[in-house]
Motif scaffolding. Structure first.
Motif, PDB file in Angstrom:
ATOM      1  N   LEU A 170      -1.226  -6.374 -11.070  1.00  0.00           N
ATOM      2  CA  LEU A 170      -0.436  -5.273 -10.517  1.00  0.00           C
ATOM      3  C   LEU A 170      -1.311  -4.326  -9.700  1.00  0.00           C
ATOM      4  N   LEU A 171      -2.532  -4.102 -10.162  1.00  0.00           N
ATOM      5  CA  LEU A 171      -3.461  -3.257  -9.409  1.00  0.00           C
ATOM      6  C   LEU A 171      -3.775  -3.875  -8.050  1.00  0.00           C
ATOM      7  N   LEU A 172      -3.981  -5.185  -8.030  1.00  0.00           N
ATOM      8  CA  LEU A 172      -4.235  -5.859  -6.757  1.00  0.00           C
ATOM      9  C   LEU A 172      -3.033  -5.751  -5.825  1.00  0.00           C
ATOM     10  N   ALA A 173      -1.831  -5.866  -6.384  1.00  0.00           N
ATOM     11  CA  ALA A 173      -0.627  -5.727  -5.562  1.00  0.00           C
ATOM     12  C   ALA A 173      -0.518  -4.313  -5.000  1.00  0.00           C
ATOM     13  N   LEU A 174      -0.826  -3.321  -5.836  1.00  0.00           N
ATOM     14  CA  LEU A 174      -0.787  -1.929  -5.371  1.00  0.00           C
ATOM     15  C   LEU A 174      -1.791  -1.711  -4.238  1.00  0.00           C
ATOM     16  N   LEU A 175      -2.998  -2.238  -4.412  1.00  0.00           N
ATOM     17  CA  LEU A 175      -4.021  -2.082  -3.372  1.00  0.00           C
ATOM     18  C   LEU A 175      -3.631  -2.822  -2.092  1.00  0.00           C
ATOM     19  N   SER A 176      -2.981  -3.973  -2.242  1.00  0.00           N
ATOM     20  CA  SER A 176      -2.529  -4.713  -1.058  1.00  0.00           C
ATOM     21  C   SER A 176      -1.509  -3.900  -0.279  1.00  0.00           C
ATOM     22  N   GLY A 177      -0.558  -3.300  -1.004  1.00  0.00           N
ATOM     23  CA  GLY A 177       0.428  -2.463  -0.338  1.00  0.00           C
ATOM     24  C   GLY A 177      -0.196  -1.233   0.294  1.00  0.00           C
ATOM     25  N   PHE A 178      -1.143  -0.625  -0.423  1.00  0.00           N
ATOM     26  CA  PHE A 178      -1.790   0.591   0.080  1.00  0.00           C
ATOM     27  C   PHE A 178      -2.581   0.309   1.356  1.00  0.00           C
ATOM     28  N   PHE A 179      -3.461  -0.678   1.298  1.00  0.00           N
ATOM     29  CA  PHE A 179      -4.310  -0.952   2.460  1.00  0.00           C
ATOM     30  C   PHE A 179      -3.521  -1.602   3.601  1.00  0.00           C
ATOM     31  N   GLY A 180      -2.462  -2.342   3.262  1.00  0.00           N
ATOM     32  CA  GLY A 180      -1.608  -2.870   4.320  1.00  0.00           C
ATOM     33  C   GLY A 180      -0.914  -1.759   5.085  1.00  0.00           C
ATOM     34  N   ALA A 181      -0.448  -0.742   4.342  1.00  0.00           N
ATOM     35  CA  ALA A 181       0.185   0.406   4.994  1.00  0.00           C
ATOM     36  C   ALA A 181      -0.827   1.199   5.819  1.00  0.00           C
ATOM     37  N   ILE A 182      -2.034   1.355   5.284  1.00  0.00           N
ATOM     38  CA  ILE A 182      -3.092   2.032   6.050  1.00  0.00           C
ATOM     39  C   ILE A 182      -3.390   1.255   7.333  1.00  0.00           C
ATOM     40  N   GLY A 183      -3.389  -0.080   7.222  1.00  0.00           N
ATOM     41  CA  GLY A 183      -3.603  -0.900   8.411  1.00  0.00           C
ATOM     42  C   GLY A 183      -2.534  -0.682   9.459  1.00  0.00           C
ATOM     43  N   GLY A 184      -1.276  -0.575   9.011  1.00  0.00           N
ATOM     44  CA  GLY A 184      -0.198  -0.292   9.947  1.00  0.00           C
ATOM     45  C   GLY A 184      -0.350   1.077  10.592  1.00  0.00           C
ATOM     46  N   TYR A 185      -0.754   2.054   9.793  1.00  0.00           N
ATOM     47  CA  TYR A 185      -0.948   3.417  10.316  1.00  0.00           C
ATOM     48  C   TYR A 185      -2.074   3.445  11.354  1.00  0.00           C
ATOM     49  N   LEU A 186      -3.199   2.807  11.035  1.00  0.00           N
ATOM     50  CA  LEU A 186      -4.333   2.805  11.961  1.00  0.00           C
ATOM     51  C   LEU A 186      -4.003   2.031  13.239  1.00  0.00           C
ATOM     52  N   THR A 187      -3.244   0.950  13.093  1.00  0.00           N
ATOM     53  CA  THR A 187      -2.824   0.201  14.285  1.00  0.00           C
ATOM     54  C   THR A 187      -1.954   1.069  15.188  1.00  0.00           C
ATOM     55  N   ASN A 188      -1.053   1.815  14.572  1.00  0.00           N
ATOM     56  CA  ASN A 188      -0.193   2.699  15.365  1.00  0.00           C
ATOM     57  C   ASN A 188      -1.004   3.825  16.012  1.00  0.00           C
ATOM     58  N   GLU A 189      -1.990   4.348  15.282  1.00  0.00           N
ATOM     59  CA  GLU A 189      -2.828   5.401  15.854  1.00  0.00           C
ATOM     60  C   GLU A 189      -3.648   4.880  17.029  1.00  0.00           C
ATOM     61  N   THR A 190      -4.008   3.610  16.971  1.00  0.00           N
ATOM     62  CA  THR A 190      -4.828   3.032  18.037  1.00  0.00           C
ATOM     63  C   THR A 190      -4.000   2.694  19.271  1.00  0.00           C
ATOM     64  N   PHE A 191      -2.846   2.065  19.053  1.00  0.00           N
ATOM     65  CA  PHE A 191      -2.063   1.554  20.181  1.00  0.00           C
ATOM     66  C   PHE A 191      -0.829   2.400  20.495  1.00  0.00           C
ATOM     67  N   ARG A 192      -0.565   3.417  19.695  1.00  0.00           N
ATOM     68  CA  ARG A 192       0.561   4.320  19.930  1.00  0.00           C
ATOM     69  C   ARG A 192       1.879   3.559  20.105  1.00  0.00           C
ATOM     70  N   ILE A 193       2.173   2.724  19.128  1.00  0.00           N
ATOM     71  CA  ILE A 193       3.440   1.989  19.156  1.00  0.00           C
ATOM     72  C   ILE A 193       4.608   2.956  19.016  1.00  0.00           C
TER      73      ILE A 193
END
Length: 223
Positions: free
Chosen positions: A78-101
């Motif tokens: 469950l901890l791994l799943a939580l971290l996957s969701g957390f870092f996946g969301a951070i990845g989406g946020y950083l991608t949006n900050e970079t490319f301004r989707i």
């Protein structure tokens, strides 16, 4: 240890995309954003979460969880799943900050809070899917055991009848044609030897060999 099959991973991917699209559509309607860019960002974030979940789950199942005590396996997964969701969301946020989707104007503190929420959601959905897959596996195992029991019952009913008729026929054949009787006895011995090591699933060649022995016994004993 529960291994996720490819078909099940595809279902999870579809579910992730549906949730990502639904959440992004809801957010777009709240903030008056254009639906398509927001939906694309939602799908992208869902893809990040799915990829991280796939990688962490496979690594966990193959190399980590087998070495852990039983009581720690579920919390660690469950901890791994939580971290996957957390870092996946951070990845989406950083991608949006970079490319301004999408022009979100979302500060990092809120992004971290939202990412943590998505991590909790990922862990919750992962646990629910784990329970569903476990239930499916249990049903499959029960069906397999019932099938094996059914086969054994059939064997226990057929074998005595088959042996009784065959031995009676061989008793007569010994006097009429000793050579054929010897061949039939050898074929019967081969058939019984293979039957002692019965497996629910056998190869096609093994099935053919069993049928050959069976047919040889029947044909010689009835000749």
């Amino acid at each position: 240890m529960l291994r996720i099959r490819l078909r099940e991973w595809l279902y999870i991917l579809l579910l992730a995309f549906l949730l990502g699209f639904s959440i992004s559509g809801f957010v777009a309607s709240l903030h008056g954003q254009n639906l398509m860019p927001m939906a694309f960002l939602g799908l992208l974030t869902s893809g990040y979460i799915f990829i991280l979940s796939l990688i962490t789950t496979e690594i966990n199942n193959r190399w980590i969880v087998k070495k852990m005590p039983e009581f720690l396996r579920t919390p660690f997964s469950l901890l791994l799943a939580l971290l996957s969701g957390f870092f996946g969301a951070i990845g989406g946020y950083l991608t949006n900050e970079t490319f301004r989707i999408v022009d979100l104007h979302l500060p990092m503190s809120k992004a971290l809070s939202l990412s943590f929420f998505l991590g909790i959601m990922t862990a919750s959905l992962g646990y629910l899917l784990y329970k569903l897959v476990s239930l499916q596996r249990r049903e499959e195992e029960n069906k397999r055991l019932l099938l094996e029991e059914h086969i054994r019952n059939l064997e226990s009913q057929i074998s005595p009848h088959f042996m009784f008729n065959t031995l009676n026929a061989l008793a007569e054949l010994v006097y009429q044609n000793p050579r054929k009787a010897e061949e039939a006895i050898l074929a019967l011995a081969s058939l019984l030897r293979k039957s002692l090591y019965f497996e629910p699933l056998i190869t096609l060649q093994e099935e053919i060999d069993l049928l050959k022995d069976y047919w040889k016994v029947i044909s010689l004993a009835s000749s």
